[in-house]
Scaffold this motif. Structure first.
Motif, PDB file in Angstrom:
ATOM      1  N   UNK A  81      95.148  -4.458  -0.206  1.00 28.79           N
ATOM      2  CA  UNK A  81      95.724  -3.465   0.703  1.00 28.79           C
ATOM      3  C   UNK A  81      94.645  -2.577   1.302  1.00 28.79           C
ATOM      4  N   UNK A  82      93.633  -2.267   0.503  1.00 27.13           N
ATOM      5  CA  UNK A  82      92.525  -1.447   0.987  1.00 27.13           C
ATOM      6  C   UNK A  82      91.769  -2.177   2.089  1.00 27.13           C
ATOM      7  N   UNK A  83      91.549  -3.472   1.906  1.00 27.53           N
ATOM      8  CA  UNK A  83      90.925  -4.278   2.968  1.00 27.53           C
ATOM      9  C   UNK A  83      91.811  -4.283   4.211  1.00 27.53           C
ATOM     10  N   UNK A  84      93.113  -4.410   4.023  1.00 30.89           N
ATOM     11  CA  UNK A  84      94.028  -4.444   5.168  1.00 30.89           C
ATOM     12  C   UNK A  84      94.020  -3.132   5.945  1.00 30.89           C
ATOM     13  N   UNK A  85      93.612  -2.048   5.266  1.00 29.15           N
ATOM     14  CA  UNK A  85      93.506  -0.741   5.937  1.00 29.15           C
ATOM     15  C   UNK A  85      92.207  -0.622   6.741  1.00 29.15           C
ATOM     16  N   UNK A  86      91.347  -1.651   6.636  1.00 30.99           N
ATOM     17  CA  UNK A  86      90.138  -1.666   7.456  1.00 30.99           C
ATOM     18  C   UNK A  86      88.840  -1.449   6.706  1.00 30.99           C
ATOM     19  N   UNK A  87      88.921  -1.269   5.391  1.00 35.53           N
ATOM     20  CA  UNK A  87      87.702  -1.065   4.602  1.00 35.53           C
ATOM     21  C   UNK A  87      87.037  -2.403   4.304  1.00 35.53           C
ATOM     22  N   UNK A  88      85.732  -2.487   4.499  1.00 36.50           N
ATOM     23  CA  UNK A  88      84.967  -3.681   4.122  1.00 36.50           C
ATOM     24  C   UNK A  88      84.714  -3.625   2.616  1.00 36.50           C
ATOM     25  N   UNK A  89      84.790  -4.778   1.946  1.00 36.98           N
ATOM     26  CA  UNK A  89      84.711  -4.782   0.480  1.00 36.98           C
ATOM     27  C   UNK A  89      83.800  -5.901   0.001  1.00 36.98           C
ATOM     28  N   UNK A  90      82.921  -5.559  -0.951  1.00 36.16           N
ATOM     29  CA  UNK A  90      82.177  -6.556  -1.723  1.00 36.16           C
ATOM     30  C   UNK A  90      82.655  -6.438  -3.162  1.00 36.16           C
ATOM     31  N   UNK A  91      83.269  -7.497  -3.650  1.00 35.75           N
ATOM     32  CA  UNK A  91      83.923  -7.511  -4.955  1.00 35.75           C
ATOM     33  C   UNK A  91      83.143  -8.399  -5.918  1.00 35.75           C
ATOM     34  N   UNK A  92      82.619  -7.804  -6.989  1.00 38.08           N
ATOM     35  CA  UNK A  92      81.970  -8.555  -8.060  1.00 38.08           C
ATOM     36  C   UNK A  92      83.039  -8.817  -9.113  1.00 38.08           C
ATOM     37  N   UNK A  93      83.217 -10.072  -9.487  1.00 38.73           N
ATOM     38  CA  UNK A  93      84.375 -10.366 -10.347  1.00 38.73           C
ATOM     39  C   UNK A  93      84.132 -11.567 -11.243  1.00 38.73           C
ATOM     40  N   UNK A  94      84.585 -11.427 -12.493  1.00 34.10           N
ATOM     41  CA  UNK A  94      84.524 -12.518 -13.459  1.00 34.10           C
ATOM     42  C   UNK A  94      85.777 -13.391 -13.380  1.00 34.10           C
ATOM     43  N   UNK A  95      86.899 -12.772 -12.970  1.00 34.81           N
ATOM     44  CA  UNK A  95      88.161 -13.504 -12.872  1.00 34.81           C
ATOM     45  C   UNK A  95      88.195 -14.241 -11.531  1.00 34.81           C
ATOM     46  N   UNK A  96      87.671 -15.448 -11.548  1.00 38.19           N
ATOM     47  CA  UNK A  96      87.504 -16.222 -10.312  1.00 38.19           C
ATOM     48  C   UNK A  96      88.839 -16.489  -9.638  1.00 38.19           C
ATOM     49  N   UNK A  97      89.820 -16.862 -10.414  1.00 42.89           N
ATOM     50  CA  UNK A  97      91.127 -17.206  -9.853  1.00 42.89           C
ATOM     51  C   UNK A  97      91.713 -16.036  -9.068  1.00 42.89           C
ATOM     52  N   UNK A  98      91.653 -14.848  -9.646  1.00 43.47           N
ATOM     53  CA  UNK A  98      92.203 -13.668  -8.972  1.00 43.47           C
ATOM     54  C   UNK A  98      91.400 -13.319  -7.727  1.00 43.47           C
ATOM     55  N   UNK A  99      90.081 -13.426  -7.830  1.00 42.11           N
ATOM     56  CA  UNK A  99      89.224 -13.015  -6.718  1.00 42.11           C
ATOM     57  C   UNK A  99      89.397 -13.897  -5.486  1.00 42.11           C
ATOM     58  N   UNK A 100      89.440 -15.218  -5.681  1.00 41.02           N
ATOM     59  CA  UNK A 100      89.508 -16.102  -4.519  1.00 41.02           C
ATOM     60  C   UNK A 100      90.871 -16.044  -3.843  1.00 41.02           C
ATOM     61  N   UNK A 101      91.890 -15.549  -4.549  1.00 42.94           N
ATOM     62  CA  UNK A 101      93.213 -15.428  -3.926  1.00 42.94           C
ATOM     63  C   UNK A 101      93.249 -14.354  -2.850  1.00 42.94           C
ATOM     64  N   UNK A 102      92.401 -13.324  -2.984  1.00 43.38           N
ATOM     65  CA  UNK A 102      92.465 -12.225  -2.010  1.00 43.38           C
ATOM     66  C   UNK A 102      91.243 -12.160  -1.092  1.00 43.38           C
ATOM     67  N   UNK A 103      90.156 -12.852  -1.447  1.00 42.32           N
ATOM     68  CA  UNK A 103      88.912 -12.729  -0.665  1.00 42.32           C
ATOM     69  C   UNK A 103      88.941 -13.610   0.577  1.00 42.32           C
ATOM     70  N   UNK A 104      88.195 -13.186   1.589  1.00 43.23           N
ATOM     71  CA  UNK A 104      88.012 -13.995   2.795  1.00 43.23           C
ATOM     72  C   UNK A 104      86.926 -15.048   2.564  1.00 43.23           C
TER      73      UNK A 104
END
Length: 246
Positions: A176-199
């Motif tokens: 939702x934060x990305x949808x509001x226009x904020x650019x995001x770099x997400x470091x994440x161990x939970x690959x499944x969760x991360x790839x579901x929301x990342x571009x």
């Protein structure tokens, strides 16, 4: 304009060569995830971007401004918000008091808007930080950083220590934060969760980028995801099976 451009980053801890020529880009309004096993150099990448562990060579540009040798407070002033691993909220302050700590900066994010995005925090506004669950503490850490009205948000392992169901809630907020226009770099161990929301996704291995491309395409390669995700993928699959009635 690119929100973030990292070129040829080399970072050392003493004589240990941690980052070995890292290149990555976050476009404006984009959510990019940086994946990799423990010890691959993910957190060091964020610390180098923020100037907390300065790179020995290479370049970091934030909204086209060279930031490589700037101190962390100057990098933050360029519009960068950093949510570090471990949350670091004020345990003895209430939720409302935690949210009043950041210096007011002009922009769309206010305490009222943060409570709209995080209704759970609104319900617990008079609770002290130590009384919150791990997921609520993570939401509070993100909310507090949003009040700085950053244009670029760096998140380090927001799912760490959280149950899969709570991870889903936290990641919905990040999307939702990305949808509001904020650019995001997400470091994440939970690959499944991360790839579901990342571009887009990058994969870091032993200090080098070994994959760059669509997050959705990366997520479709089960062998590759499981090789990186390990137990995180299994937990995520168990959750999906429960939700699907399997």
């Amino acid at each position: 304009m690119k929100a973030l451009q990292v070129q040829g980053l080399h970072t050392y801890y003493g004589k240990s060569h941690i980052l070995d020529g890292v290149d990555l880009v976050v476009e404006e309004g984009e959510l990019v995830t940086l994946l990799g096993r423990n010890g691959a150099g993910k957190s060091t990448t964020l610390r180098s971007i923020m100037g907390l562990t300065p790179a020995r060579s290479g370049a970091v540009r934030v909204f086209d401004q060279l930031a490589t040798r700037l101190p962390p407070y100057r990098i933050a002033a360029l519009g960068v918000g950093f949510v570090p691993e471990g949350r670091r909220i004020f345990a003895n302050l209430t939720v409302d008091e935690n949210l009043k700590v950041p210096v007011d900066r002009p922009g769309p994010w206010t305490i009222a808007r943060v409570y709209e995005l995080f209704p759970r925090l609104a319900q617990r506004k008079s609770h002290k930080g130590r009384q919150l669950s791990g997921g609520e503490q993570e939401m509070l850490a993100i909310a507090r950083t949003l009040l700085l009205n950053p244009r670029l948000l760096l998140l380090d392992e927001p799912s760490q220590g959280l149950a899969p169901l709570i991870v889903q809630d936290v990641f919905k907020v990040i999307a939702s934060t990305r949808d509001e226009g904020t650019s995001i770099l997400l470091i994440e161990q939970n690959v499944r969760a991360a790839v579901e929301i990342a571009d887009r996704a990058y994969v870091l291995d032993d200090g080098r980028i070994v994959y760059e491309g669509s997050a959705a395409e990366f997520g479709q390669n089960e062998d590759r995801v499981r090789a990186l995700a390990g137990a995180s993928a299994e937990k995520w699959d168990e959750l999906e099976n429960v939700q699907l009635g399997g």
